[in-house]
Motif scaffolding. Structure first.
Motif, short mmCIF file in Angstrom:
data_model
loop_
_atom_site.label_atom_id
_atom_site.label_comp_id
_atom_site.label_asym_id
_atom_site.label_seq_id
_atom_site.Cartn_x
_atom_site.Cartn_y
_atom_site.Cartn_z
N ASN A 13 0.87 -1.18 0.00
CA ASN A 13 0.00 0.00 0.00
C ASN A 13 0.90 1.23 0.00
O ASN A 13 1.50 1.55 1.02
CB ASN A 13 -0.90 -0.04 1.25
CG ASN A 13 -1.78 1.19 1.36
OD1 ASN A 13 -1.82 2.03 0.46
ND2 ASN A 13 -2.49 1.31 2.47
N LYS A 15 0.10 4.23 -0.23
CA LYS A 15 -0.58 5.38 0.38
C LYS A 15 -0.39 6.63 -0.49
O LYS A 15 -0.27 6.50 -1.70
CB LYS A 15 -0.09 5.56 1.82
CG LYS A 15 -0.28 4.26 2.63
CD LYS A 15 -0.16 4.39 4.11
CE LYS A 15 -0.43 3.04 4.78
NZ LYS A 15 -0.36 3.07 6.23
N CYS A 45 -0.23 -1.24 -4.74
CA CYS A 45 -1.42 -0.39 -4.73
C CYS A 45 -1.01 1.08 -4.67
O CYS A 45 -0.86 1.65 -3.58
CB CYS A 45 -2.30 -0.72 -3.53
SG CYS A 45 -2.76 -2.47 -3.42
N GLN A 68 -6.33 1.86 -3.80
CA GLN A 68 -6.41 2.06 -2.35
C GLN A 68 -7.82 2.38 -1.85
O GLN A 68 -8.06 2.49 -0.65
CB GLN A 68 -5.48 3.20 -1.94
CG GLN A 68 -4.02 2.94 -2.25
CD GLN A 68 -3.15 4.15 -1.99
OE1 GLN A 68 -3.54 5.08 -1.30
NE2 GLN A 68 -1.96 4.14 -2.55
N ILE A 96 -8.04 -1.99 -1.92
CA ILE A 96 -8.03 -1.92 -0.45
C ILE A 96 -9.29 -1.16 -0.03
O ILE A 96 -9.58 -0.09 -0.57
CB ILE A 96 -6.76 -1.17 0.04
CG1 ILE A 96 -5.49 -1.89 -0.40
CG2 ILE A 96 -6.79 -1.00 1.57
CD1 ILE A 96 -4.21 -1.07 -0.21
N HIS A 99 -9.58 0.95 4.94
CA HIS A 99 -8.32 1.14 5.69
C HIS A 99 -8.60 2.07 6.87
O HIS A 99 -9.41 2.99 6.77
CB HIS A 99 -7.26 1.74 4.76
CG HIS A 99 -5.89 1.71 5.37
ND1 HIS A 99 -5.49 2.60 6.33
CD2 HIS A 99 -4.85 0.86 5.18
CE1 HIS A 99 -4.25 2.31 6.69
NE2 HIS A 99 -3.84 1.26 6.01
N LEU A 236 -0.14 -6.74 4.36
CA LEU A 236 -0.47 -5.47 3.71
C LEU A 236 0.57 -4.49 4.23
O LEU A 236 0.59 -4.15 5.41
CB LEU A 236 -1.90 -5.03 4.07
CG LEU A 236 -2.38 -3.72 3.42
CD1 LEU A 236 -2.26 -3.77 1.90
CD2 LEU A 236 -3.82 -3.41 3.81
N GLY A 238 2.91 -1.09 4.31
CA GLY A 238 2.97 0.35 4.04
C GLY A 238 4.40 0.78 3.78
O GLY A 238 4.93 0.63 2.68
#
Ligand code: G3H
Length: 259
Positions: A13, A15, A45, A68, A96, A99, A236, A238
């Motif tokens: 992810n 972000k 992602c 995301q 996703i 979140h 998952l 980050g």
């Protein structure tokens, strides 16, 4: 069904980081490091504006694309939103949903996450549905209660037929981006509980097929132990997904355990 019947999934992810050129560069590095392996499902992602450039880079490799977030409607007057169909058009396979950053910053409720989950499944996108407790909730002994409410709320109307596509991510909010990781035992306890709740919702056989990822400061140093747990089927990721070498190291951890 044994754990080995579920293919590990390592999902990055990104972000709100990287522009389209930077995202394409990172994706190129990820593809060159892990794009040829087939033991582990890998997905990156990026943010919406970066999906197209990354889609072109990962095309033809074993690195898949995820988004995301998405809106639950297919089209219409929803300024600033993106639909499942639009993501499919860019060859995204995953999305996703729910979140904790979206729940906290944008007021996403279990009911909204539910609508999105159903819309994603209907569009042949694999939803990665995020659930997890805050530190306050953990300290108050409410982990099981929170997990149950979030999971049941997100999965209203989801049936056994969705088991292969459905992914749940357990992300204790206190472990996200903090460097604090749940111990493998703490994480496994919740993952086992999630699988048990899933069995009640979609049946035991289907529940065995659902991948349950752990998220929250997973990194190469702690991945082996976390991924070795019976009900942890991937991560998952980050921070560690923003560097190709550390992301690839996580894929390698899962690969070792897949043998
Ligand atoms: O979606 C990913 C999670 O929020 C985990 O983030 P992190 O690996 O930076 O703690």
């Amino acid at each position: 069904m044994s754990k080995s019947a579920r293919k590990y999934l390592i999902a990055g992810n990104w972000k709100m980081n990287l522009n389209s050129a930077e995202g394409a560069e990172l994706a190129k590095d990820v593809v060159s490091l892990v794009g040829a392996q087939t033991d582990v499902a890998v997905c990156v992602c990026p943010t919406f504006t970066v999906l197209e450039s990354v889609s072109k880079v990962v095309s033809g490799s074993n690195v898949q694309l995820g988004a995301q977030n998405m809106h639950f409607e297919a089209s219409g007057a929803y300024t600033g939103e993106i639909s499942a169909e639009m993501l499919r058009h860019l060859f995204a396979n995953f999305v996703i949903l729910g979140h904790s950053e979206r729940r906290e910053d944008f007021g996403e409720t279990d009911a909204i996450v539910n609508k999105k989950t159903l819309a994603a499944l209907a569009a042949n996108l694999k939803p990665i549905v995020c659930i997890g407790e805050t530190l306050e909730e953990r300290e108050a002994g409410k982990v099981k209660e929170v997990i149950k409410t979030q999971l049941e709320g997100a999965l209203v109307g989801v049936t056994a037929a969705a088991a292969d596509a459905l992914v749940i991510a357990y992300e204790p909010v206190w472990a996200i981006g903090t460097g604090k990781t749940a111990t493998p035992e703490m994480a496994e306890e919740v993952h086992a509980e999630i699988r048990c709740l899933l069995a009640g919702l979609i049946g035991a056989e289907a529940a065995e097929k659902v991948r349950i990822l752990y998220g929250g400061s997973m990194k190469p140093e702690n991945a082996d132990e976390l991924l070795a747990q019976k009900n942890i089927d991937g991560g998952l990721i980050g921070g560690a997904a923003l560097k190709a070498s550390s992301f690839a190291a996580l894929v390698e951890s899962a690969q070792k355990l897949s043998k």
